[in-house]
Scaffold this active site. Structure first.
Site, PDB file in Angstrom:
ATOM      1  N   TRP A 166       0.834  -1.204   0.000  1.00 33.43           N
ATOM      2  CA  TRP A 166       0.000   0.000   0.000  1.00 33.43           C
ATOM      3  C   TRP A 166       0.866   1.250   0.000  1.00 33.43           C
ATOM      4  CZ3 TRP A 166      -3.575  -2.570  -1.748  1.00 33.43           C
ATOM      5  CH2 TRP A 166      -4.080  -3.723  -1.161  1.00 33.43           C
ATOM      6  N   ASP A 167       2.001   1.208   0.677  1.00 34.21           N
ATOM      7  CA  ASP A 167       2.947   2.331   0.628  1.00 34.21           C
ATOM      8  C   ASP A 167       3.400   2.583  -0.806  1.00 34.21           C
ATOM      9  OD1 ASP A 167       3.315   3.492   3.150  1.00 34.21           O
ATOM     10  OD2 ASP A 167       4.632   1.891   3.813  1.00 34.21           O
ATOM     11  N   LEU A 168       3.794   1.513  -1.483  1.00 32.78           N
ATOM     12  CA  LEU A 168       4.313   1.659  -2.842  1.00 32.78           C
ATOM     13  C   LEU A 168       3.225   2.146  -3.798  1.00 32.78           C
ATOM     14  CD1 LEU A 168       6.505  -1.563  -2.896  1.00 32.78           C
ATOM     15  CD2 LEU A 168       7.317   0.804  -2.804  1.00 32.78           C
TER      16      LEU A 168
END
Length: 403
Positions: A166-168
């Site tokens: 989700w960060d990426l």
């Protein structure tokens, strides 16, 4: 060879005041496309400057990997004069400047404050939750439902993922938002604030895949699948030499290729008749996966991974080998190159995965030493003199070393 064709954002200047993965990965993508991305940190580094994994010499491979090709500026962010320097960098004039990517939530870096200095400012702020609550990838993932379907079928507890997906995705969504805002500003002259919550990216991704609608309409949650692919046929097989390969048949032609490679056409034709199934259909392949798998298993167990791979490639089967990080680093993929990282030495590093017609892809660049460009950036962008820089350095307002 890298050319200007693979640097389409050359001339664009972005100031990044962000830590950890989402913001820095978005800034890195912009830098790999040719933008001048200036990362601003407190003197001594932010909370991610020593994040694992670490090199034997102690430097953060994590920080280096996410800050490739950027310029690094360090400032005393608690000092009014330091904050003024950052504000001036963000709001500096120019049609390709006035772009901020941040996740700090600091009041003095708010859009309303900065837009008074530059009304056409483009400000993208990354948040945890849209209501301002903090979050990281691993807390967000827990609420998506994904851990509940991850892991072996016999496991009853949720299984966290290792990859901060989700960060990426948030980093890439941030780059999309910034470039869309830049396009709008070029057409209309208007900037604006864009807010992007990590939790929203995760929830939208799960919803876009139809997983929430499936649970809503079926009235039940999906069970764990282990390494089986949901809704089609795909699973891992062990080979004679103790390796494992992942094999997938998403389409009828891929299923025929797998049967052809393993010599099982007649066996599965007889099974289809006995089961009244049609394995050319992905739902039947999925429904009967526990019957299909043991028929294929002996073929893999009789061959080494290399032998199986040659046969699968010859039949155009969709498959891939399982590798460790060590094996992936040594695989010789042209995307990965050895880069001399200051303070660390030669490390495996990735260039941009975008390949441009006539120009190839941009090779990986080294990450800067913390604060390495402080004097250079303040001189180039703000026009500070050597005397100005010396005074600020002696007063502890800026970091870095005078070139």
């Amino acid at each position: 060879m890298s050319t200007d064709l693979d640097r389409p954002l050359a001339g664009l200047r972005v100031v990044e005041c962000a830590t950890f993965v989402a913001g820095p990965s978005g800034g890195m993508a912009l830098a790999q496309l040719g933008a001048d991305v200036i990362r601003v940190d407190a003197i001594g580094g932010g909370p991610d400057h020593r994040r694992w994994p670490l090199a034997p010499a102690g430097g953060s491979l994590y920080w280096n990997g996410l800050n490739k090709g950027k310029r690094s500026v360090t400032v005393d962010l608690s000092a009014p004069e330091g904050r003024e320097l950052v504000t001036a960098l963000v709001t500096a004039p120019g049609p390709q400047a006035g772009i901020l990517l941040e996740n700090t939530g600091r009041a003095w870096l708010s859009y309303d404050t900065l837009a008074k200095r530059r009304p056409d400012l483009i400000h993208l702020r990354i948040q945890g939750h849209a209501d301002g609550r903090p979050a990281v990838d691993y807390t967000v993932n827990a609420a998506t439902g994904v851990p509940d379907v991850t892991g072996p079928e016999t496991t009853t507890t949720p299984v966290n993922h290792v990859l901060p997906a989700w960060d990426l995705l948030t980093g890439m969504t941030a780059t999309t938002g910034l470039l869309a805002a830049l396009h709008r500003r070029q057409r209309t002259g208007r900037g604006g604030l864009i807010e992007l919550a990590l939790a929203d990216v995760a929830l939208a991704s799960v919803a876009n895949l139809g997983w929430l609608a499936e649970a809503q309409l079926s009235g039940r949650d999906r069970a764990k699948q282990g390494n089986h692919l949901y809704g089609a046929f795909g699973v891992d097989f062990a080979t004679r030499d103790g390796r494992r390969v992942m094999v997938v048949a998403l389409t009828a032609s891929q299923w025929r290729a797998l049967c052809r490679a393993t010599g099982t056409e007649k066996v599965f034709a007889a099974m289809e008749e006995a089961l009244r199934a049609d394995f050319s259909q992905d739902d039947d392949r999925y429904r009967w996966r526990k019957v299909i798998e043991p028929i294929l298993r002996p073929w893999f167990e009789d061959r080494t991974a290399e032998e199986a791979g040659r046969a699968l490639d010859a039949a155009r089967v969709l498959w891939g080998p399982y590798r460790t990080f060590t094996e992936a680093a040594a695989a010789g993929d042209p995307l990965i190159a050895q880069v001399e990282q200051p303070g660390t030495g030669a490390v495996a590093s990735a260039g941009s995965p975008l390949r441009w017609s006539g120009g190839g892809s941009a090779p990986p660049a080294a990450a800067p030493r913390l604060g390495a460009h402080t004097h250079e950036v303040l001189s180039d962008v703000l026009g500070l003199t050597r005397a100005d820089l010396s005074r600020l350095s002696e007063a502890g307002v800026i970091g870095g070393v005078s070139p």
